[in-house]
Design an enzyme around this catalytic site. Structure first.
Site, short mmCIF file in Angstrom:
data_model
loop_
_atom_site.label_atom_id
_atom_site.label_comp_id
_atom_site.label_asym_id
_atom_site.label_seq_id
_atom_site.Cartn_x
_atom_site.Cartn_y
_atom_site.Cartn_z
N GLU A 180 -9.14 -10.90 -7.62
CA GLU A 180 -8.25 -9.73 -7.51
C GLU A 180 -7.16 -9.75 -8.58
O GLU A 180 -6.80 -8.70 -9.12
CB GLU A 180 -7.64 -9.67 -6.10
CG GLU A 180 -8.70 -9.31 -5.05
CD GLU A 180 -8.25 -9.51 -3.62
OE1 GLU A 180 -7.08 -9.93 -3.38
OE2 GLU A 180 -9.06 -9.25 -2.71
N HIS A 226 -1.60 -5.45 1.56
CA HIS A 226 -2.83 -6.23 1.36
C HIS A 226 -2.46 -7.65 0.94
O HIS A 226 -1.52 -7.84 0.17
CB HIS A 226 -3.68 -5.61 0.25
CG HIS A 226 -4.70 -6.56 -0.30
ND1 HIS A 226 -5.89 -6.82 0.33
CD2 HIS A 226 -4.68 -7.37 -1.40
CE1 HIS A 226 -6.57 -7.73 -0.37
NE2 HIS A 226 -5.85 -8.07 -1.41
N LYS A 283 0.84 -1.20 0.00
CA LYS A 283 0.00 0.00 0.00
C LYS A 283 0.88 1.26 0.00
O LYS A 283 2.10 1.18 0.22
CB LYS A 283 -0.93 -0.06 1.22
CG LYS A 283 -1.92 -1.23 1.18
CD LYS A 283 -2.75 -1.31 2.44
CE LYS A 283 -3.75 -2.47 2.39
NZ LYS A 283 -4.57 -2.57 3.61
N ASN A 286 -1.82 0.18 7.12
CA ASN A 286 -1.24 -1.10 7.53
C ASN A 286 -0.41 -1.79 6.45
O ASN A 286 -0.29 -3.00 6.41
CB ASN A 286 -2.31 -2.02 8.11
CG ASN A 286 -3.41 -2.36 7.13
OD1 ASN A 286 -3.40 -1.87 6.00
ND2 ASN A 286 -4.34 -3.20 7.54
N TYR A 288 -12.13 -3.09 -2.95
CA TYR A 288 -12.68 -3.17 -1.59
C TYR A 288 -14.21 -3.13 -1.59
O TYR A 288 -14.82 -2.74 -0.59
CB TYR A 288 -12.11 -2.07 -0.71
CG TYR A 288 -10.69 -2.34 -0.24
CD1 TYR A 288 -10.39 -3.48 0.51
CD2 TYR A 288 -9.65 -1.46 -0.52
CE1 TYR A 288 -9.10 -3.74 0.96
CE2 TYR A 288 -8.35 -1.70 -0.07
CZ TYR A 288 -8.09 -2.84 0.68
OH TYR A 288 -6.81 -3.10 1.13
P1 ATP Z 1 -6.54 -6.13 3.30
O1 ATP Z 1 -7.81 -6.56 2.56
O2 ATP Z 1 -6.12 -4.73 2.97
O3 ATP Z 1 -5.46 -7.15 3.11
P2 ATP Z 1 -7.55 -7.29 5.71
O4 ATP Z 1 -8.05 -8.37 4.83
O5 ATP Z 1 -6.62 -7.66 6.81
O6 ATP Z 1 -6.83 -6.15 4.86
P3 ATP Z 1 -10.19 -6.13 5.66
O7 ATP Z 1 -11.25 -6.45 6.64
O8 ATP Z 1 -10.25 -6.70 4.29
O9 ATP Z 1 -8.77 -6.51 6.36
O10 ATP Z 1 -10.08 -4.54 5.60
C1 ATP Z 1 -9.42 -3.92 4.52
C2 ATP Z 1 -8.65 -2.74 5.03
O11 ATP Z 1 -9.56 -1.78 5.55
C3 ATP Z 1 -7.70 -3.04 6.19
O12 ATP Z 1 -6.46 -3.54 5.77
C4 ATP Z 1 -7.56 -1.69 6.82
O13 ATP Z 1 -6.60 -0.87 6.14
C5 ATP Z 1 -8.94 -1.09 6.61
N1 ATP Z 1 -9.73 -1.28 7.83
C6 ATP Z 1 -10.27 -2.43 8.28
N2 ATP Z 1 -10.92 -2.25 9.44
C7 ATP Z 1 -10.78 -0.93 9.73
C8 ATP Z 1 -11.24 -0.08 10.79
N3 ATP Z 1 -11.95 -0.58 11.80
N4 ATP Z 1 -10.91 1.22 10.73
C9 ATP Z 1 -10.18 1.72 9.71
N5 ATP Z 1 -9.73 0.99 8.69
C10 ATP Z 1 -10.03 -0.32 8.69
MG MG Z 2 -9.18 -8.01 3.11
#
Ligand code: ATP
Ligand code: MG
Length: 137
Positions: free
Chosen positions: A126, A115, A9, A112, A49
């Site tokens: 994806e 992804h 990211k 974070n 997303y």
């Molecule tokens: P990614 O899909 O980016 O790999 P993930 O699968 O671990 O992450 P998801 O639930 O898919 O988590 O959420 C996608 C992204 O949305 C997270 O990586 C984070 O950056 C953001 N996100 C998730 N939960 C929160 C939250 N409570 N507040 C802010 N941002 C969030």
């Molecule tokens: Mg995810």
């Protein structure tokens, strides 16, 4: 062989973590089969997303993903989807173990670093979304 979509990211790119992240996947035994750096447009970020579109943080998430270049990758190897998630660590940096990428390099859920696809089905979806030109066999 199984493939996963992994994306560094904008914060990961800005913080010069590209080499470190590639090194971890290579060292584990995975093969890099697709790689490009790009600025993401809003439409692609929203599609990526789409499952989270009803979440209160959705627009902040999309703004973050389009805030700077990302590094889009396809990694291949045994159980790379599940192991990729293990290498990356939990979504919330406060819950991601030291030794994982998120555990080692970040403190904010909204920034974070990386992804990783969460299932083989979403990986295939994806990869099609991010590499419409295709990825070599
Ligand atoms: P990614 O899909 O980016 O790999 P993930 O699968 O671990 O992450 P998801 O639930 O898919 O988590 O959420 C996608 C992204 O949305 C997270 O990586 C984070 O950056 C953001 N996100 C998730 N939960 C929160 C939250 N409570 N507040 C802010 N941002 C969030
Ligand atoms: Mg995810």
């Amino acid at each position: 062989s199984e493939r996963s979509y992994i994306m560094i990211k904008p914060d990961g790119v800005q913080r010069n973590l590209v080499g470190e992240i590639i090194k971890r996947f290579e060292a584990k035994g995975y093969k890099l089969v697709g790689l490009k750096m790009l600025m993401v447009d809003r439409g692609l970020a929203e599609k990526h997303y789409a499952d989270l579109s009803s979440k209160p943080f959705f627009s902040a998430l999309v703004d973050y993903i389009i805030s700077g270049p990302v590094v889009s990758m396809v990694w291949e190897g045994r159980e790379v989807v599940k192991m990729g998630r293990t290498i990356i660590g939990a979504t919330k940096p406060s819950e991601s173990a030291p030794g994982t990428i998120r555990g080692d390099f970040c403190i904010e859920v909204g920034r974070n670093v990386i992804h990783g696809s969460d299932s083989v089905e979403s990986a295939n979806h994806e990869i099609g979304l991010w590499f419409p030109e295709g990825v070599a066999e």
